[in-house]
Design a protein around this motif. Structure first.
Motif, PDB file in Angstrom:
ATOM      1  N   ALA A  72       0.804  -1.223   0.000  1.00 40.57           N
ATOM      2  CA  ALA A  72       0.000   0.000   0.000  1.00 40.57           C
ATOM      3  C   ALA A  72       0.838   1.274   0.000  1.00 40.57           C
ATOM      4  O   ALA A  72       0.311   2.344  -0.275  1.00 40.57           O
ATOM      5  CB  ALA A  72      -0.954   0.005   1.195  1.00 40.57           C
ATOM      6  N   HIS A  79      -6.359   2.341  -5.472  1.00 36.57           N
ATOM      7  CA  HIS A  79      -7.487   1.479  -5.145  1.00 36.57           C
ATOM      8  C   HIS A  79      -8.797   2.227  -5.301  1.00 36.57           C
ATOM      9  O   HIS A  79      -8.807   3.445  -5.414  1.00 36.57           O
ATOM     10  CB  HIS A  79      -7.367   0.916  -3.715  1.00 36.57           C
ATOM     11  CG  HIS A  79      -7.747   1.878  -2.642  1.00 36.57           C
ATOM     12  ND1 HIS A  79      -6.862   2.802  -2.129  1.00 36.57           N
ATOM     13  CD2 HIS A  79      -8.921   2.080  -1.992  1.00 36.57           C
ATOM     14  CE1 HIS A  79      -7.472   3.518  -1.204  1.00 36.57           C
ATOM     15  NE2 HIS A  79      -8.729   3.114  -1.097  1.00 36.57           N
ATOM     16  N   ALA A  81     -12.618   2.395  -3.298  1.00 32.68           N
ATOM     17  CA  ALA A  81     -13.265   2.056  -2.028  1.00 32.68           C
ATOM     18  C   ALA A  81     -14.741   1.814  -2.276  1.00 32.68           C
ATOM     19  O   ALA A  81     -15.457   2.701  -2.744  1.00 32.68           O
ATOM     20  CB  ALA A  81     -13.066   3.171  -1.015  1.00 32.68           C
ATOM     21  N   TYR A  91     -17.396  -8.759   4.778  1.00 30.94           N
ATOM     22  CA  TYR A  91     -16.134  -9.485   4.970  1.00 30.94           C
ATOM     23  C   TYR A  91     -16.392 -10.996   4.970  1.00 30.94           C
ATOM     24  O   TYR A  91     -15.650 -11.755   4.334  1.00 30.94           O
ATOM     25  CB  TYR A  91     -15.476  -9.037   6.281  1.00 30.94           C
ATOM     26  CG  TYR A  91     -14.220  -9.785   6.633  1.00 30.94           C
ATOM     27  CD1 TYR A  91     -13.081  -9.675   5.857  1.00 30.94           C
ATOM     28  CD2 TYR A  91     -14.165 -10.595   7.762  1.00 30.94           C
ATOM     29  CE1 TYR A  91     -11.917 -10.355   6.181  1.00 30.94           C
ATOM     30  CE2 TYR A  91     -13.012 -11.278   8.100  1.00 30.94           C
ATOM     31  CZ  TYR A  91     -11.895 -11.154   7.305  1.00 30.94           C
ATOM     32  OH  TYR A  91     -10.751 -11.838   7.636  1.00 30.94           O
ATOM     33  N   SER A 103      -5.145  -6.774   3.657  1.00 28.73           N
ATOM     34  CA  SER A 103      -4.931  -6.431   5.064  1.00 28.73           C
ATOM     35  C   SER A 103      -5.296  -7.657   5.891  1.00 28.73           C
ATOM     36  O   SER A 103      -5.904  -8.597   5.382  1.00 28.73           O
ATOM     37  CB  SER A 103      -5.757  -5.205   5.471  1.00 28.73           C
ATOM     38  OG  SER A 103      -7.135  -5.388   5.233  1.00 28.73           O
ATOM     39  N   ALA A 121     -12.656  -0.433   7.728  1.00 25.90           N
ATOM     40  CA  ALA A 121     -12.196  -0.727   6.374  1.00 25.90           C
ATOM     41  C   ALA A 121     -11.504  -2.082   6.316  1.00 25.90           C
ATOM     42  O   ALA A 121     -10.985  -2.579   7.321  1.00 25.90           O
ATOM     43  CB  ALA A 121     -11.246   0.371   5.895  1.00 25.90           C
ATOM     44  N   TYR A 123      -8.990  -4.165   3.231  1.00 31.73           N
ATOM     45  CA  TYR A 123      -8.391  -4.196   1.900  1.00 31.73           C
ATOM     46  C   TYR A 123      -8.264  -5.633   1.415  1.00 31.73           C
ATOM     47  O   TYR A 123      -7.875  -6.521   2.168  1.00 31.73           O
ATOM     48  CB  TYR A 123      -7.005  -3.546   1.917  1.00 31.73           C
ATOM     49  CG  TYR A 123      -7.060  -2.035   2.010  1.00 31.73           C
ATOM     50  CD1 TYR A 123      -7.072  -1.252   0.871  1.00 31.73           C
ATOM     51  CD2 TYR A 123      -7.123  -1.411   3.249  1.00 31.73           C
ATOM     52  CE1 TYR A 123      -7.138   0.125   0.955  1.00 31.73           C
ATOM     53  CE2 TYR A 123      -7.187  -0.025   3.347  1.00 31.73           C
ATOM     54  CZ  TYR A 123      -7.192   0.732   2.194  1.00 31.73           C
ATOM     55  OH  TYR A 123      -7.263   2.093   2.284  1.00 31.73           O
ATOM     56  N   PHE A 131      -5.725  -3.715  -5.742  1.00 31.43           N
ATOM     57  CA  PHE A 131      -6.247  -3.468  -4.403  1.00 31.43           C
ATOM     58  C   PHE A 131      -7.662  -2.888  -4.469  1.00 31.43           C
ATOM     59  O   PHE A 131      -7.942  -1.996  -5.276  1.00 31.43           O
ATOM     60  CB  PHE A 131      -5.353  -2.488  -3.646  1.00 31.43           C
ATOM     61  CG  PHE A 131      -4.031  -3.059  -3.242  1.00 31.43           C
ATOM     62  CD1 PHE A 131      -3.861  -3.633  -1.993  1.00 31.43           C
ATOM     63  CD2 PHE A 131      -2.945  -3.016  -4.107  1.00 31.43           C
ATOM     64  CE1 PHE A 131      -2.643  -4.162  -1.611  1.00 31.43           C
ATOM     65  CE2 PHE A 131      -1.722  -3.542  -3.737  1.00 31.43           C
ATOM     66  CZ  PHE A 131      -1.568  -4.118  -2.485  1.00 31.43           C
ATOM     67  N   GLU A 133     -10.960  -1.778  -1.562  1.00 32.44           N
ATOM     68  CA  GLU A 133     -11.249  -1.518  -0.156  1.00 32.44           C
ATOM     69  C   GLU A 133     -12.747  -1.614   0.075  1.00 32.44           C
ATOM     70  O   GLU A 133     -13.539  -1.091  -0.706  1.00 32.44           O
ATOM     71  CB  GLU A 133     -10.777  -0.105   0.212  1.00 32.44           C
ATOM     72  CG  GLU A 133     -11.108   0.321   1.633  1.00 32.44           C
ATOM     73  CD  GLU A 133     -10.745   1.774   1.925  1.00 32.44           C
ATOM     74  OE1 GLU A 133     -10.712   2.128   3.115  1.00 32.44           O
ATOM     75  OE2 GLU A 133     -10.527   2.563   0.981  1.00 32.44           O
ATOM     76  N   ILE A 135     -15.416  -0.246   2.785  1.00 34.02           N
ATOM     77  CA  ILE A 135     -15.422   0.813   3.782  1.00 34.02           C
ATOM     78  C   ILE A 135     -16.834   0.985   4.336  1.00 34.02           C
ATOM     79  O   ILE A 135     -17.821   0.918   3.603  1.00 34.02           O
ATOM     80  CB  ILE A 135     -14.875   2.141   3.188  1.00 34.02           C
ATOM     81  CG1 ILE A 135     -14.652   3.193   4.263  1.00 34.02           C
ATOM     82  CG2 ILE A 135     -15.744   2.647   2.060  1.00 34.02           C
ATOM     83  CD1 ILE A 135     -13.790   4.360   3.808  1.00 34.02           C
TER      84      ILE A 135
END
Length: 195
Positions: A72, A79, A81, A91, A103, A121, A123, A131, A133, A135
């Motif tokens: 990153a 990236h 988001a 997730y 991450s 967040a 990643y 990448f 994200e 959020i």
């Protein structure tokens, strides 16, 4: 993208994007625009919420893969988001589908940071290693439309981000020369708390 069809399936089936169209481009006009001589590319447009992205596969000449050890803080890092109404549920969905982590897991930004405190967040990477994200904005943070989600898990694209070597020089270029506006500022340092 190394394989546009695979990428469209990932963004559609895993992330809920809707394919809006696909074109193939070739010729001097596109060569000059892209700065790639002899190019031929397939471009798919996908939408999520009110935002859209273009996924591009260069058929000729083929580009190089993203370095496997990209992080990153590398200057080629960028990236998008994707806003979620429930980070834990989003997730879990990504885990079920075997998506590659970038991450360690979802993180909650610390409250000492007034602009970002409470934002959660995570990643992860798409099949080509780009990448992405997830959020989640707490009440009072982010665009107010993200607080009005009803029944959808993935809502739209909040922002894109790139790493720069010199913030002030980059602001002069993006803000002053290109006319982009600063939508917010924050400092990210110190440990975050896992959610």
């Amino acid at each position: 993208m190394s394989d546009l069809d695979r990428a469209v399936v990932f963004y559609s089936d895993v992330l809920g994007f809707e394919k809006r169209g696909e074109i193939e481009v070739v010729g001097a006009e596109h060569e000059r625009l892209e700065g790639v001589f002899g190019m031929r590319a397939r471009i798919a447009t996908l939408a999520l919420g009110g935002e859209s992205i273009e996924l591009t596969q260069y058929l000729a000449p083929r580009g190089r893969a993203m370095p496997a050890d990209s992080r990153a803080n590398d200057r080629w890092f960028q990236h998008i988001a994707i806003v979620t109404s429930d980070l834990d549920q989003a997730y879990a969905m990504l885990r079920e589908r075997g998506v590659e982590h970038a991450s360690t897991g979802p993180q909650r930004l610390p409250d000492w940071n007034p602009n970002a405190g409470g934002i959660e967040a995570f990643y992860f990477r798409d099949p080509d290693g780009h990448f992405l994200e997830l959020i989640k904005f707490p009440s009072g943070k982010g665009d107010p439309r993200w607080q009005k989600a009803k029944g959808r898990l993935l809502l739209g694209i909040d922002h894109t981000a790139i790493v720069v070597a010199d913030t002030e020089a980059s602001l002069r270029f993006y803000r002053d020369e290109l006319g982009l506006r600063v939508a917010g500022t924050s400092e990210n340092w110190a440990p975050s708390r896992s959610t």
